[in-house]
Design a protein around this motif. Structure first.
Motif, PDB file in Angstrom:
ATOM      1  N   ARG A  12       0.870  -1.228  -0.063  1.00 10.47           N
ATOM      2  CA  ARG A  12       0.029   0.111   0.021  1.00 10.47           C
ATOM      3  C   ARG A  12       0.873   1.089  -0.077  1.00 10.47           C
ATOM      4  O   ARG A  12       1.646   1.550   0.916  1.00 10.47           O
ATOM      5  N   PRO A  13       1.018   1.848  -1.071  1.00  9.55           N
ATOM      6  CA  PRO A  13       2.030   3.021  -1.287  1.00  9.55           C
ATOM      7  C   PRO A  13       2.046   4.169  -0.266  1.00  9.55           C
ATOM      8  O   PRO A  13       2.953   4.469   0.257  1.00  9.55           O
ATOM      9  N   ALA A  14       0.704   4.599   0.024  1.00  4.73           N
ATOM     10  CA  ALA A  14       0.537   5.535   1.124  1.00  4.73           C
ATOM     11  C   ALA A  14       1.072   5.066   2.553  1.00  4.73           C
ATOM     12  O   ALA A  14       1.784   5.958   3.159  1.00  4.73           O
ATOM     13  N   ARG A  15       0.760   3.880   2.871  1.00  5.94           N
ATOM     14  CA  ARG A  15       1.018   3.130   4.042  1.00  5.94           C
ATOM     15  C   ARG A  15       2.451   3.267   4.172  1.00  5.94           C
ATOM     16  O   ARG A  15       3.062   3.512   5.125  1.00  5.94           O
ATOM     17  N   GLY A  16       2.984   2.623   3.048  1.00  7.56           N
ATOM     18  CA  GLY A  16       4.666   2.608   2.918  1.00  7.56           C
ATOM     19  C   GLY A  16       5.333   3.679   3.164  1.00  7.56           C
ATOM     20  O   GLY A  16       6.234   3.786   3.977  1.00  7.56           O
ATOM     21  N   ARG A  17       4.776   5.093   2.509  1.00  4.75           N
ATOM     22  CA  ARG A  17       5.474   6.153   2.802  1.00  4.75           C
ATOM     23  C   ARG A  17       5.384   6.641   4.310  1.00  4.75           C
ATOM     24  O   ARG A  17       6.338   7.360   4.653  1.00  4.75           O
ATOM     25  N   LEU A  18       4.364   6.456   4.907  1.00  4.90           N
ATOM     26  CA  LEU A  18       4.143   6.860   6.414  1.00  4.90           C
ATOM     27  C   LEU A  18       5.158   6.042   7.125  1.00  4.90           C
ATOM     28  O   LEU A  18       6.100   6.678   7.989  1.00  4.90           O
ATOM     29  N   ALA A  19       5.427   4.815   6.910  1.00  5.54           N
ATOM     30  CA  ALA A  19       6.215   4.024   7.673  1.00  5.54           C
ATOM     31  C   ALA A  19       7.772   4.492   7.496  1.00  5.54           C
ATOM     32  O   ALA A  19       8.509   4.544   8.210  1.00  5.54           O
ATOM     33  N   GLU A  20       8.203   4.759   6.111  1.00  7.46           N
ATOM     34  CA  GLU A  20       9.303   5.220   5.850  1.00  7.46           C
ATOM     35  C   GLU A  20       9.660   6.712   6.624  1.00  7.46           C
ATOM     36  O   GLU A  20      10.750   6.710   7.063  1.00  7.46           O
ATOM     37  N   TRP A  83      -0.538  10.369   7.496  1.00  6.87           N
ATOM     38  CA  TRP A  83      -1.435   9.249   8.104  1.00  6.87           C
ATOM     39  C   TRP A  83      -2.855   9.408   7.250  1.00  6.87           C
ATOM     40  O   TRP A  83      -3.542   8.354   7.074  1.00  6.87           O
ATOM     41  N   ARG A  84      -3.128  10.671   6.860  1.00  4.47           N
ATOM     42  CA  ARG A  84      -4.580  11.015   6.322  1.00  4.47           C
ATOM     43  C   ARG A  84      -4.440  10.247   4.901  1.00  4.47           C
ATOM     44  O   ARG A  84      -5.420   9.594   4.657  1.00  4.47           O
ATOM     45  N   HIS A  85      -3.639  10.271   4.251  1.00  2.22           N
ATOM     46  CA  HIS A  85      -3.505   9.697   2.886  1.00  2.22           C
ATOM     47  C   HIS A  85      -3.581   7.964   2.967  1.00  2.22           C
ATOM     48  O   HIS A  85      -4.033   7.238   2.219  1.00  2.22           O
TER      49      HIS A  85
END
Length: 321
Positions: A12-20, A83-85
């Protein structure tokens, strides 16, 4: 030396960006998860899971993570946008919702759909988060927020509408369009009008300036009112309450099929208790302020989403230094 973390899950790209980003903040602070746990009061397992990319953590966890790593308001705001995304991506509902812009709202059903979109745009925050971020938690109990986001009700008044908008992150300079839409929707046919009490000018000034927080203060205040004003105040409040209860049953106090509550009264010589027995019946009758709004099977509406919307597909802002 601690064991290396697994690679971030980018399914999930948006979730991955948050984790990074969360991992980047911790690495910049040169903190272990144990040290971060002491700084935030959260468990190391919770913090590791938040930065794994396999789940979307709670918004409060993201805030604590960033602040625990020494991040300031800019970093916390950026993490909040990520987080919102991630939440919009996870829920996958926003793209299927349509509602008119505030200036095109014509009735309570339009308003209800539009407020649902606002909530989804905000990442569907928890009811408690909406209340706590509203700036006026007394005006927006969790139960009221639940009815609004589930489209079982529209806000009971303008104050509750503003609190809901603030809780969903809508800037104050956009509230005027929404309050105008609320007034227009509530003025439509089929909406019971609240009774007003003809207070004298002097009494109106007292109402506007008095700080009445306890029962004894209210009792002393009512003793200052004339008998007519006191009776009017009681009648107005009871009528408002019955309008709300009727709306929760999908009915109206007016009309050919008006709703009649079961009243139980008791007194001990000094006090009178009025108990209204109701059974919730959603989705019937016309919507009213604080009352039932039937949810359509397939939400639809014309126009663009509300002005508060930030499209889920937009790219995140630049990472603050």
């Amino acid at each position: 030396m601690g064991r290396r973390e697994n690679p971030v899950d980018h399914s999930r790209p948006a979730r991955g960006r948050l984790a990074e980003y969360l991992r980047l903040r911790r690495q910049s602070a040169a903190m272990t998860y144990r040290e971060l746990a002491r700084a935030t009061g959260l468990s190391p397992a919770t913090l590791k899971r938040a930065a794994s990319g396999t789940v979307v953590p709670r918004h409060t966890t993201v805030e604590a993570y960033v602040e625990g790593c020494g991040g300031g308001p800019a970093q916390a705001q950026y993490a909040g946008e990520l987080w919102r995304h991630a939440r919009i991506e996870e829920r996958g509902r926003l793209s299927g919702l349509h509602a008119p812009r505030p200036e095109l709202i014509s009735d309570a059903a339009d308003l209800s759909r539009a407020l649902e979109v606002v909530w989804e745009q905000a990442g569907a925050p928890s009811l408690r988060d909406i209340r706590d971020c509203s700036g006026n938690p007394l005006a927006l109990p969790v139960s009221s927020a639940a009815r609004i986001v589930n489209r079982d009700a529209v806000p009971a008044d303008e104050q509750q509408l503003r609190a809901f908008l603030a809780g969903c992150g809508v800037p104050p300079d956009q509230h005027a369009a929404w309050t105008a839409a609320f007034a227009k929707a509530m003025a439509g046919p089929g909406h019971a009008q609240e009774w007003t009490v003809p207070y004298l000018d002097s009494e109106r000034r007292v109402l506007g300036t008095a700080s009445l927080r306890t029962r004894s203060q209210w009792r002393r205040f009512t003793e200052l009112l004339s008998p007519d004003a006191s009776e009017g105040a009681v009648a107005s409040r009871l009528h408002s309450y019955l309008v709300s209860e009727a709306a929760l049953n999908g009915k109206s106090l007016r009309g050919p099929a008006s709703w009649q509550p079961d009243l139980f009264t008791a007194h001990d010589g000094r006090h009178v208790v009025v108990e209204v027995k109701t059974l919730s019946s959603r989705g019937r009758g016309g919507p009213a302020a604080g009352g039932s709004v039937g949810r359509p099977q397939n939400p639809a509406g014309g126009g663009s989403p509300p002005a508060a919307q930030v499209r889920a597909e937009e790219s995140p802002p630049r990472v603050p230094a």
